[in-house]
Write a protein that holds these residues in place. Structure first.
Motif, PDB file in Angstrom:
ATOM      1  N   LYS B  62     -41.736  -0.952  22.461  1.00 15.10           N
ATOM      2  CA  LYS B  62     -40.294  -1.135  22.528  1.00 15.10           C
ATOM      3  C   LYS B  62     -39.680  -0.044  23.404  1.00 15.10           C
ATOM      4  O   LYS B  62     -39.974   1.135  23.232  1.00 15.10           O
ATOM      5  N   MET B  87     -34.060  -6.143  31.963  1.00 13.71           N
ATOM      6  CA  MET B  87     -34.372  -7.172  30.974  1.00 13.71           C
ATOM      7  C   MET B  87     -35.534  -8.040  31.445  1.00 13.71           C
ATOM      8  O   MET B  87     -36.497  -8.245  30.717  1.00 13.71           O
ATOM      9  N   ARG B  88     -35.398  -8.533  32.653  1.00 11.43           N
ATOM     10  CA  ARG B  88     -36.457  -9.409  33.183  1.00 11.43           C
ATOM     11  C   ARG B  88     -37.802  -8.697  33.211  1.00 11.43           C
ATOM     12  O   ARG B  88     -38.815  -9.230  32.779  1.00 11.43           O
ATOM     13  N   ILE B  91     -39.303  -8.175  29.734  1.00 13.36           N
ATOM     14  CA  ILE B  91     -39.889  -9.389  29.175  1.00 13.36           C
ATOM     15  C   ILE B  91     -41.242  -9.654  29.818  1.00 13.36           C
ATOM     16  O   ILE B  91     -42.225  -9.895  29.143  1.00 13.36           O
ATOM     17  N   GLN B  96     -40.313  -5.043  24.239  1.00  8.28           N
ATOM     18  CA  GLN B  96     -39.032  -5.394  23.667  1.00  8.28           C
ATOM     19  C   GLN B  96     -38.017  -4.406  24.203  1.00  8.28           C
ATOM     20  O   GLN B  96     -38.305  -3.230  24.381  1.00  8.28           O
ATOM     21  N   LEU B  97     -36.844  -4.911  24.492  1.00  7.64           N
ATOM     22  CA  LEU B  97     -35.813  -4.067  25.087  1.00  7.64           C
ATOM     23  C   LEU B  97     -34.633  -3.908  24.152  1.00  7.64           C
ATOM     24  O   LEU B  97     -34.112  -4.882  23.624  1.00  7.64           O
ATOM     25  N   ILE B  99     -30.821  -2.455  24.226  1.00 14.17           N
ATOM     26  CA  ILE B  99     -29.804  -1.978  25.150  1.00 14.17           C
ATOM     27  C   ILE B  99     -28.737  -1.285  24.352  1.00 14.17           C
ATOM     28  O   ILE B  99     -28.268  -1.812  23.347  1.00 14.17           O
TER      29      ILE B  99
END
Lengths: 328, 328
Positions: B62, B87-88, B91, B96-97, B99
């Motif tokens: 993460k 984000m792209r 993924i 896992q992002l 923000i």
DNA sequence: CTGAAAGCGCTAACAG
DNA sequence: CTGTTAGCGCTTTCAG
């Protein structure tokens, strides 16, 4: 690497159960004990491990915001606003937020499942099967800026009809009766909603809507400008044009400029969304303000209600406002 | 509620270890076995529980993107672009992002710790103590659109100097030698960078920079317009104005409009960032394109390198380009 | 009010 | 190639 509950337990001389309680139910331990525990935790830089907690509790407090939109996602100011608002609200209510794009929603659903997302806010053109998929996985769903008749899902939308009434009313006040609309292909739902609202409102005001005065275009400045050029090139050109959103309206402004038509003297222009471009263009754009902040907040609230088995209204409509600027 | 590894184990007749392997190292189980396991999983709608996995492996995969900016965050198109790109990339690399906004960075650091974030990308004006705090918690840090001399942190920035050279070179080509700059207070780093680049480039071209031709303003259209009005109201008004970013440049356009100055005939205007407003204003704005997509991608890549103990360049500079449009 | 103990779902040696 | 087993860090009965 990081301190665990055991380390704190050892240092403070209480059991791990008590340490656990101290952090999740502080008032269920004696003052003195709590003190000791917090002290030890401080020294060890202890912070509860959310993963382990989620594991034990069998709940993650994690929700997702899924933007169902082909191209731009967060790049679309409209969704960026909603997203921002959701972020803030999620933080405030101690939920972890996962933001993702529904480029491949099946994957998104899978991800949501194995990442243990408990609920998801679907923004934009969600499909019915997407919703079913989530429900099958026991993931709560809320729609934002979209409706799905026949589905038992709470949704939060803006009052497009009300906004349109404000816009048209304002134009009438300005003496414009011959009003055209350029409805960009924004999203199936929004485009349809605004289009229908336009027809309805015009009808209510007893105004005719010449079919030739309602146009479609791509949601780009250039496409809008082209469409506006056609509309304005005709002898019976309209006295006002409503853009399906601000980008479209900016295109109309461009067309007017090319034709040497003065705005607002010879043509009034109104946009939708009240995005930042409104203040950038010349003249500044009158626009229907959509309360994205509120939409996002309510989206989160509805999801919470759902997750807590509380009562939850099916449809929530957020009022729109008109921001009058130089273009009218 | 959801099926577990045990359910799959039971249904497929193999041990849980094998089920686990089938999902994390498919090639370490026999074909036939894998088949059986996948079938059972399919039937049970099984999907590995990422939380449990994280718990067992002691790693979460993460990462976080923290926007260090007072007001707007994702609402700033510039950061929205970087964010989208991150984000792209996240993924794609199965991370896992999370923000978040650094409204309260101490809290952010705490959250990062207990949410088990392994690395964080700091965007914008990160503070030194913020970085130390993360490092103390053993969280990897990468800077994006910012530098921190003296700190041992990889950073990814745009080539502001190169961009400025393109902009000024272009103006000279257009015969503009009397160039002014309005440097909006965008962020300490960016503002300084562009300001210095301007001075340096002007020097390199052997042009004088009248101190009165370098102005500061707030990063709003209105403030920029006011500042430009002053600049343009003088007898020795500049022949071209560089805006610290596109919003500032849009303000300059507004000022020119108010003064009846024709752009680009009587005044050239150049912006920075190449944001969407460039295409909305009249005339369209020539602007230095900052490759936010690339910046985001590289940010994630650097973080990965760090997390995998791979070699990782300290400073990565992403080239800028000039997008020439009607305003010059 | 506090402690002991049984998991939560999965991974990773270690044997076989 | 596959199974056994011991955790990962925390919560939560259930006793005391």
């Amino acid at each position: 690497m990081n301190a665990t509950i055991y380390d704190v337990s050892r240092l403070s001389g209480v059991s791990i159960a008590t340490v656990s309680r101290t952090f999740s139910n502080p008032d269920r331990v004696r003052d003195a004990t709590r003190q000791k525990v917090f002290e030890a935790a401080e020294i060890l830089h202890y912070s509860p491990n959310a993963i382990a907690r989620a594991m034990a509790r069998q709940r993650t407090d994690k929700i997702a915001f899924l933007i169902c939109k082909r191209d731009a996602t967060i790049l679309d100011e409209f969704y960026a606003r909603i997203c921002e608002s959701i972020m803030r609200r999620a933080i405030r209510s101690d939920r972890q937020l996962v933001i993702s794009t529904a480029a491949d929603w099946a994957q998104a659903a899978g991800t949501a499942q194995n990442k243990q997302v408990e609920g998801v806010i679907l923004g934009g053109s969600a499909q019915a099967d997407m919703v079913s998929e989530f429900q099958r996985k026991h993931i709560a769903v809320v729609l934002v800026n979209h409706r799905m008749p026949g589905f038992d899902i709470p949704c939060v939308v803006s009052d497009e009809y009300g906004g349109m009434r404000l816009a048209v009313g304002h134009l009438l006040q300005r003496g414009r009766r011959d009003i055209a609309m350029i409805a960009g292909r924004i999203s199936p739902y929004i485009t349809g909603e605004r289009y229908n609202a336009f027809l309805r409102v015009m009808g209510e005001y007893g105004l005719e809507t010449d079919a030739r005065h309602i146009r479609m275009c791509d949601p780009t400045v250039e496409s809008a400008a082209q469409t506006a050029l056609e509309l304005l090139g005709r002898k019976d050109r309209p006295a006002a044009i409503l853009g399906g959103n601000d980008v479209v309206a900016a295109g109309v402004l461009k067309a007017a400029h090319r034709l040497g038509l003065r705005v607002p003297e010879e043509l009034s222009v109104v946009g939708f969304d009240d995005s930042t471009v409104c203040g950038m263009v010349e003249p500044e754009l009158t626009s229907v303000h959509i309360d994205c902040r509120r939409i996002g907040e309510l989206g989160v609230d509805r999801l919470h209600a759902l997750l807590n088995d509380e009562d939850c209204p099916q449809v929530t409509v957020v009022p729109a406002e008109l921001r009058v600027r130089g273009s009218t």
